[in-house]
Scaffold this motif. Structure first.
Motif, PDB file in Angstrom:
ATOM      1  N   ASN A 182      41.473  41.668  46.823  1.00 47.60           N
ATOM      2  CA  ASN A 182      40.958  41.961  45.488  1.00 47.60           C
ATOM      3  C   ASN A 182      39.989  40.941  44.908  1.00 47.60           C
ATOM      4  OD1 ASN A 182      42.707  44.440  44.543  1.00 47.60           O
ATOM      5  ND2 ASN A 182      44.157  43.015  45.477  1.00 47.60           N
ATOM      6  N   ALA A 183      39.986  39.724  45.433  1.00 47.48           N
ATOM      7  CA  ALA A 183      39.228  38.651  44.792  1.00 47.48           C
ATOM      8  C   ALA A 183      37.727  38.925  44.727  1.00 47.48           C
ATOM      9  CB  ALA A 183      39.477  37.326  45.505  1.00 47.48           C
ATOM     10  N   ALA A 184      37.198  39.662  45.713  1.00 49.53           N
ATOM     11  CA  ALA A 184      35.751  39.914  45.728  1.00 49.53           C
ATOM     12  C   ALA A 184      35.284  40.694  44.510  1.00 49.53           C
ATOM     13  CB  ALA A 184      35.373  40.670  47.000  1.00 49.53           C
ATOM     14  N   ASP A 185      36.190  41.420  43.882  1.00 47.33           N
ATOM     15  CA  ASP A 185      35.827  42.232  42.715  1.00 47.33           C
ATOM     16  C   ASP A 185      36.034  41.497  41.397  1.00 47.33           C
ATOM     17  OD1 ASP A 185      35.259  44.397  44.398  1.00 47.33           O
ATOM     18  OD2 ASP A 185      37.365  45.013  44.422  1.00 47.33           O
ATOM     19  N   LEU A 186      36.447  40.240  41.469  1.00 47.97           N
ATOM     20  CA  LEU A 186      36.774  39.500  40.257  1.00 47.97           C
ATOM     21  C   LEU A 186      35.713  38.458  39.940  1.00 47.97           C
ATOM     22  CD1 LEU A 186      40.577  38.825  40.927  1.00 47.97           C
ATOM     23  CD2 LEU A 186      39.577  40.688  39.596  1.00 47.97           C
ATOM     24  N   ASP A 187      35.474  38.248  38.664  1.00 42.19           N
ATOM     25  CA  ASP A 187      34.607  37.178  38.194  1.00 42.19           C
ATOM     26  C   ASP A 187      35.228  35.829  38.555  1.00 42.19           C
ATOM     27  OD1 ASP A 187      34.329  35.212  35.583  1.00 42.19           O
ATOM     28  OD2 ASP A 187      32.428  36.167  36.123  1.00 42.19           O
ATOM     29  N   HIS A 188      34.363  34.829  38.771  1.00 44.35           N
ATOM     30  CA  HIS A 188      34.851  33.504  39.158  1.00 44.35           C
ATOM     31  C   HIS A 188      35.877  32.962  38.170  1.00 44.35           C
ATOM     32  CE1 HIS A 188      34.961  29.354  40.484  1.00 44.35           C
ATOM     33  NE2 HIS A 188      34.621  28.968  39.278  1.00 44.35           N
ATOM     34  N   GLN A 189      35.621  33.075  36.873  1.00 44.49           N
ATOM     35  CA  GLN A 189      36.544  32.544  35.884  1.00 44.49           C
ATOM     36  C   GLN A 189      37.860  33.295  35.888  1.00 44.49           C
ATOM     37  OE1 GLN A 189      36.300  29.746  34.129  1.00 44.49           O
ATOM     38  NE2 GLN A 189      34.352  29.373  35.184  1.00 44.49           N
ATOM     39  N   VAL A 190      37.808  34.592  36.151  1.00 41.10           N
ATOM     40  CA  VAL A 190      39.049  35.375  36.241  1.00 41.10           C
ATOM     41  C   VAL A 190      39.859  34.915  37.439  1.00 41.10           C
ATOM     42  CG1 VAL A 190      40.009  37.678  36.603  1.00 41.10           C
ATOM     43  CG2 VAL A 190      38.060  37.364  35.061  1.00 41.10           C
ATOM     44  N   ARG A 191      39.188  34.714  38.581  1.00 44.22           N
ATOM     45  CA  ARG A 191      39.886  34.223  39.773  1.00 44.22           C
ATOM     46  C   ARG A 191      40.516  32.874  39.511  1.00 44.22           C
ATOM     47  NH1 ARG A 191      35.155  35.582  42.694  1.00 44.22           N
ATOM     48  NH2 ARG A 191      34.800  33.381  43.104  1.00 44.22           N
ATOM     49  N   LEU A 192      39.765  32.000  38.838  1.00 43.74           N
ATOM     50  CA  LEU A 192      40.275  30.661  38.555  1.00 43.74           C
ATOM     51  C   LEU A 192      41.511  30.733  37.668  1.00 43.74           C
ATOM     52  CD1 LEU A 192      39.855  27.626  38.873  1.00 43.74           C
ATOM     53  CD2 LEU A 192      38.377  27.682  36.861  1.00 43.74           C
ATOM     54  N   GLY A 193      41.466  31.584  36.639  1.00 40.60           N
ATOM     55  CA  GLY A 193      42.605  31.715  35.743  1.00 40.60           C
ATOM     56  C   GLY A 193      43.823  32.266  36.455  1.00 40.60           C
ATOM     57  N   LEU A 194      43.628  33.267  37.308  1.00 43.99           N
ATOM     58  CA  LEU A 194      44.746  33.820  38.076  1.00 43.99           C
ATOM     59  C   LEU A 194      45.328  32.777  39.015  1.00 43.99           C
ATOM     60  CD1 LEU A 194      43.404  37.376  38.987  1.00 43.99           C
ATOM     61  CD2 LEU A 194      45.330  36.856  37.486  1.00 43.99           C
ATOM     62  N   ASN A 195      44.449  32.014  39.633  1.00 39.63           N
ATOM     63  CA  ASN A 195      44.890  30.972  40.551  1.00 39.63           C
ATOM     64  C   ASN A 195      45.770  29.949  39.830  1.00 39.63           C
ATOM     65  OD1 ASN A 195      44.372  29.840  43.393  1.00 39.63           O
ATOM     66  ND2 ASN A 195      43.971  28.082  42.096  1.00 39.63           N
ATOM     67  N   GLN A 196      45.355  29.561  38.649  1.00 39.34           N
ATOM     68  CA  GLN A 196      46.133  28.586  37.882  1.00 39.34           C
ATOM     69  C   GLN A 196      47.498  29.134  37.497  1.00 39.34           C
ATOM     70  OE1 GLN A 196      43.300  27.874  34.753  1.00 39.34           O
ATOM     71  NE2 GLN A 196      42.314  26.172  35.832  1.00 39.34           N
ATOM     72  N   ARG A 197      47.541  30.432  37.140  1.00 39.43           N
ATOM     73  CA  ARG A 197      48.823  31.021  36.769  1.00 39.43           C
ATOM     74  C   ARG A 197      49.758  31.163  37.969  1.00 39.43           C
ATOM     75  NH1 ARG A 197      45.385  33.442  33.015  1.00 39.43           N
ATOM     76  NH2 ARG A 197      44.873  35.286  34.255  1.00 39.43           N
ATOM     77  N   ILE A 198      49.179  31.396  39.148  1.00 43.85           N
ATOM     78  CA  ILE A 198      50.009  31.472  40.349  1.00 43.85           C
ATOM     79  C   ILE A 198      50.608  30.108  40.677  1.00 43.85           C
ATOM     80  CG2 ILE A 198      49.905  31.805  42.855  1.00 43.85           C
ATOM     81  CD1 ILE A 198      47.947  34.105  42.322  1.00 43.85           C
ATOM     82  N   VAL A 199      49.825  29.051  40.504  1.00 41.62           N
ATOM     83  CA  VAL A 199      50.364  27.703  40.710  1.00 41.62           C
ATOM     84  C   VAL A 199      51.520  27.457  39.746  1.00 41.62           C
ATOM     85  CG1 VAL A 199      49.876  25.238  40.566  1.00 41.62           C
ATOM     86  CG2 VAL A 199      48.194  26.772  41.593  1.00 41.62           C
TER      87      VAL A 199
END
Length: 218
Positions: A182-199
């Motif tokens: 799914n990451a290819a369809d996401l904006d960079h900032q959205v990916r970054l925010g999701l990544n932080q929440r997963i951590v």
């Protein structure tokens, strides 16, 4: 020694330019068609390799796919080359783990080749079976990170290490699968925010459990 292992050793001893050329062609085929639909014969024709020569260096298509994925894993291995035990504190340990997640996400976001291979792994069960030993190595590496976190007091130790590692690895693979697809369809900032929440989610799952109040149910 197992024939597959012997063939892997022979492939590793090939001159780098020749090995790279073969794996580049194989990678293009796997990226374009996926594991099952990829044609070993088409790869051999393009690489100008006879079947006899091919089977000397890799036993079958699954072994060639494994070699391609192992090379991709090697490209990411430097991101894992840190020692959380040197951080000194639980907070520093989790900061380094967060940096690891962020760096892997950034590399995959910028490298279409690695991202394509990652998506391919999760789309086909047979592709995952072909690299089962590489997945086991990642599991063992995670066990080492968890164990070092326990020594720092950053990771809970009230559960057996193998159970805790298994639970964390299953969650990690699901997060990786979701991002791969799914990451290819996401904006960079959205990916970054999701990544932080997963951590944050992983930290909450693995952090030491606070003492339960007296009288609480078990």
């Amino acid at each position: 020694m197992d024939n597959r292992i012997e063939a892997r050793h022979r492939l590793a001893k090939l001159p780098q330019a020749q090995r790279t050329a073969w794996l580049d062609i194989a990678e293009e085929e796997f990226r374009a068609r996926g594991f099952e639909a990829a044609s070993l014969n088409r790869i051999l024709v393009r690489a100008k390799i006879s079947k006899g020569q091919a089977y000397y260096y890799f036993a079958d298509k699954a072994e060639l796919y494994r070699a391609v994925i192992a090379r991709a894993f090697d490209a990411l291995s430097g991101l894992f080359a840190f020692e959380p035990s040197e951080a000194g504190t639980a907070a520093a340990y989790w900061q380094q783990i967060a940096s690891l997640f962020e760096n892997v996400s950034a590399v995959l976001g910028q490298n279409d080749r690695l991202a394509d291979l990652g998506r391919g792994i999760y789309r086909e069960a047979k592709a995952q079976a072909a690299i089962a030993d590489l997945i086991d190595r990642l599991h063992d590496r995670l066990a080492g990170l968890i164990e070092r976190g326990q020594r720092l007091g950053a990771v809970r130790s009230d559960l057996p290490l193998d159970l805790l590692t298994g639970m964390a690895f299953a969650a990690l693979r699901e997060a990786d699968r979701w991002f791969a697809l799914n990451a290819a369809d996401l904006d960079h900032q959205v990916r970054l925010g999701l990544n932080q929440r997963i951590v944050t989610l992983f930290a909450a799952m693995l952090a030491p459990c606070p003492a339960m109040p007296s009288g609480s149910s078990q």
